[in-house]
Design a protein around this motif. Structure first.
Motif, PDB file in Angstrom:
ATOM      1  N   GLU B  38       0.803  -1.217   0.000  1.00  0.00           N
ATOM      2  CA  GLU B  38       0.000   0.000   0.000  1.00  0.00           C
ATOM      3  C   GLU B  38       0.847   1.284   0.000  1.00  0.00           C
ATOM      4  N   GLY B  39       1.967   1.247   0.709  1.00  0.00           N
ATOM      5  CA  GLY B  39       2.802   2.447   0.802  1.00  0.00           C
ATOM      6  C   GLY B  39       3.268   2.911  -0.569  1.00  0.00           C
ATOM      7  N   ARG B  40       3.768   1.937  -1.350  1.00  0.00           N
ATOM      8  CA  ARG B  40       4.299   2.263  -2.672  1.00  0.00           C
ATOM      9  C   ARG B  40       3.182   2.712  -3.617  1.00  0.00           C
ATOM     10  N   LEU B  41       2.061   1.998  -3.555  1.00  0.00           N
ATOM     11  CA  LEU B  41       0.950   2.349  -4.455  1.00  0.00           C
ATOM     12  C   LEU B  41       0.392   3.733  -4.124  1.00  0.00           C
ATOM     13  N   ARG B  42       0.199   3.992  -2.838  1.00  0.00           N
ATOM     14  CA  ARG B  42      -0.367   5.292  -2.447  1.00  0.00           C
ATOM     15  C   ARG B  42       0.603   6.425  -2.775  1.00  0.00           C
ATOM     16  N   ALA B  43       1.897   6.170  -2.588  1.00  0.00           N
ATOM     17  CA  ALA B  43       2.883   7.210  -2.918  1.00  0.00           C
ATOM     18  C   ALA B  43       2.850   7.502  -4.410  1.00  0.00           C
ATOM     19  N   PHE B  44       2.782   6.443  -5.200  1.00  0.00           N
ATOM     20  CA  PHE B  44       2.752   6.611  -6.656  1.00  0.00           C
ATOM     21  C   PHE B  44       1.504   7.377  -7.086  1.00  0.00           C
ATOM     22  N   LEU B  45       0.347   6.952  -6.573  1.00  0.00           N
ATOM     23  CA  LEU B  45      -0.904   7.601  -6.983  1.00  0.00           C
ATOM     24  C   LEU B  45      -0.995   9.033  -6.460  1.00  0.00           C
ATOM     25  N   SER B  46      -0.411   9.285  -5.309  1.00  0.00           N
ATOM     26  CA  SER B  46      -0.484  10.655  -4.790  1.00  0.00           C
ATOM     27  C   SER B  46       0.316  11.599  -5.684  1.00  0.00           C
ATOM     28  N   ARG B  47       1.374  11.097  -6.318  1.00  0.00           N
ATOM     29  CA  ARG B  47       2.126  11.925  -7.270  1.00  0.00           C
ATOM     30  C   ARG B  47       1.286  12.175  -8.522  1.00  0.00           C
ATOM     31  N   ALA B  48       0.633  11.128  -8.984  1.00  0.00           N
ATOM     32  CA  ALA B  48      -0.080  11.242 -10.263  1.00  0.00           C
ATOM     33  C   ALA B  48      -1.481  11.821 -10.109  1.00  0.00           C
ATOM     34  N   ALA B  49      -2.185  11.389  -9.057  1.00  0.00           N
ATOM     35  CA  ALA B  49      -3.609  11.737  -8.956  1.00  0.00           C
ATOM     36  C   ALA B  49      -3.896  12.809  -7.920  1.00  0.00           C
ATOM     37  N   GLY B  50      -3.065  12.935  -6.918  1.00  0.00           N
ATOM     38  CA  GLY B  50      -3.296  13.955  -5.918  1.00  0.00           C
ATOM     39  C   GLY B  50      -4.257  13.533  -4.833  1.00  0.00           C
ATOM     40  N   CYS B  51      -5.264  14.378  -4.626  1.00  0.00           N
ATOM     41  CA  CYS B  51      -6.080  14.223  -3.423  1.00  0.00           C
ATOM     42  C   CYS B  51      -6.897  12.931  -3.398  1.00  0.00           C
ATOM     43  N   ASP B  52      -7.156  12.324  -4.554  1.00  0.00           N
ATOM     44  CA  ASP B  52      -7.951  11.097  -4.557  1.00  0.00           C
ATOM     45  C   ASP B  52      -7.092   9.841  -4.450  1.00  0.00           C
ATOM     46  N   ALA B  53      -5.836  10.017  -4.154  1.00  0.00           N
ATOM     47  CA  ALA B  53      -4.911   8.885  -4.209  1.00  0.00           C
ATOM     48  C   ALA B  53      -5.341   7.728  -3.315  1.00  0.00           C
ATOM     49  N   ASP B  54      -5.768   8.035  -2.089  1.00  0.00           N
ATOM     50  CA  ASP B  54      -6.131   6.950  -1.173  1.00  0.00           C
ATOM     51  C   ASP B  54      -7.374   6.211  -1.651  1.00  0.00           C
ATOM     52  N   ASP B  55      -8.344   6.950  -2.171  1.00  0.00           N
ATOM     53  CA  ASP B  55      -9.551   6.298  -2.704  1.00  0.00           C
ATOM     54  C   ASP B  55      -9.195   5.402  -3.884  1.00  0.00           C
ATOM     55  N   LEU B  56      -8.326   5.920  -4.745  1.00  0.00           N
ATOM     56  CA  LEU B  56      -7.912   5.131  -5.910  1.00  0.00           C
ATOM     57  C   LEU B  56      -7.150   3.885  -5.478  1.00  0.00           C
ATOM     58  N   ALA B  57      -6.276   4.071  -4.491  1.00  0.00           N
ATOM     59  CA  ALA B  57      -5.490   2.929  -4.012  1.00  0.00           C
ATOM     60  C   ALA B  57      -6.415   1.875  -3.409  1.00  0.00           C
ATOM     61  N   GLN B  58      -7.401   2.340  -2.652  1.00  0.00           N
ATOM     62  CA  GLN B  58      -8.350   1.393  -2.052  1.00  0.00           C
ATOM     63  C   GLN B  58      -9.112   0.628  -3.143  1.00  0.00           C
ATOM     64  N   GLU B  59      -9.572   1.372  -4.137  1.00  0.00           N
ATOM     65  CA  GLU B  59     -10.304   0.740  -5.233  1.00  0.00           C
ATOM     66  C   GLU B  59      -9.401  -0.238  -6.000  1.00  0.00           C
TER      67      GLU B  59
END
Lengths: 107, 184
Positions: B38-59
């Motif tokens: 989760e750490g790596r995925l959320r970090a990656f998505l937070s760079r690309a997607a921003g504020c929705d990163a955690d929701d995207l990672a969960q999905e």
């Protein structure tokens, strides 16, 4: 001051974009668990909805067919005057309304 | 350009074994996979997607649970789940654009992004806000997470040449901005 060279840029980008070195987030993992449960519950509800929809549609179809057959049976014609058969559309409307509200309630 | 943990064969084998159990419906095994990645995925998505990163990672993890049987072990589990997350991000972005009636092309998210403030907030600095999500993602995967160009291309679903162009362009922009900052 001069612009940084290629190696500096690579190092800076690596430091800036590196994932955090931390243990796994249990709160997040629990959130994923809850999301999986919610999705499973939603899928179950959807299946239930469509199954019940199919059965009810079948029942209404059967009822309509029965009414049509009855209305066209010459044997019953003397028993029922035109006024009696005229009740059929409002009754059907009530049936359809009931069907609609059931669907809306379950949605 | 690959970090040691990703190269770890034993870790990849463990992921594969855990996913085999997940495909059989083992929730505990899936919890372990989530905690590992989760750490790596959320970090990656937070760079690309921003504020929705955690929701995207969960999905993304929910999809990974549902499609556990589709992971055949080609490439690492981390790359597989990141690919899911990235595609979800692209879908979400496409939907948002359609909803907003924006007919802009892929590159519109660079300097003409309608949400520059939130984009700036998501990145490590103002520097990354000037990059398109694709460039940010490519740089994050290749420089921050240590994936090879080929692996990053597979995660983002792009041809290798396109990925390399994104990396070069993003890096050049970053270099220019840092240079300008240093000269100022």
């Amino acid at each position: 001051m001069t612009a940084p060279d290629d190696r500096d840029i690579d190092t800076m980008l690596a430091a800036m974009l590196a994932p955090p070195a931390r243990p796994g987030d249990r709160g997040f993992a629990m959130g994923v668990e809850r999301a999986i449960d919610a999705q499973a519950a939603y899928a179950r509800a959807r299946r239930r909805f469509w199954r019940s929809f199919a059965f009810e549609a079948l029942a209404i179809g059967a009822l309509l067919a029965a009414l049509w057959l009855l209305s066209s049976a010459p044997l019953l014609a003397p028993l029922a005057g035109a006024g009696h058969w005229g009740l059929a559309p409002p009754l059907l409307l009530i049936l359809l309304l009931w069907f609609g509200t059931q669907r809306w309630r379950q949605a | 350009m690959r970090s040691a943990p990703l190269r770890d064969e034993a870790s990849a084998d463990e992921d594969w074994a855990l996913n085999q159990r997940v495909a059989g419906g083992d929730r505990a095994a899936f919890q372990l996979l989530v905690l590992r990645h989760e750490g790596r995925l959320r970090a990656f998505l937070s760079r690309a997607a921003g504020c929705d990163a955690d929701d995207l990672a969960q999905e993304a993890f929910v999809r990974a649970w549902q499609r556990a049987g589709e992971y055949r072990g080609q490439g690492s589990y981390a790359a597989w789940v990141m690919g899911i997350g990235w595609r979800l991000f692209l879908d979400q972005r496409r939907t948002a654009r359609r909803r907003e009636g924006l007919a802009a092309g892929e590159e519109a998210a660079t300097s003409t992004d309608p949400r520059p403030a939130s984009d700036a907030a998501i990145d490590a600095g103002r520097l990354l806000a000037a990059l398109s999500p694709q460039e940010r993602a490519a740089l994050t995967l290749c420089f921050g997470h240590g994936w090879s160009h080929g692996e990053a291309a597979a995660i983002m679903g792009l041809p290798l040449g396109t990925l390399k162009s994104l990396v070069l362009r993003g890096r050049a922009k970053a270099q220019k901005m840092i240079g300008e900052g240093a000269d100022a």
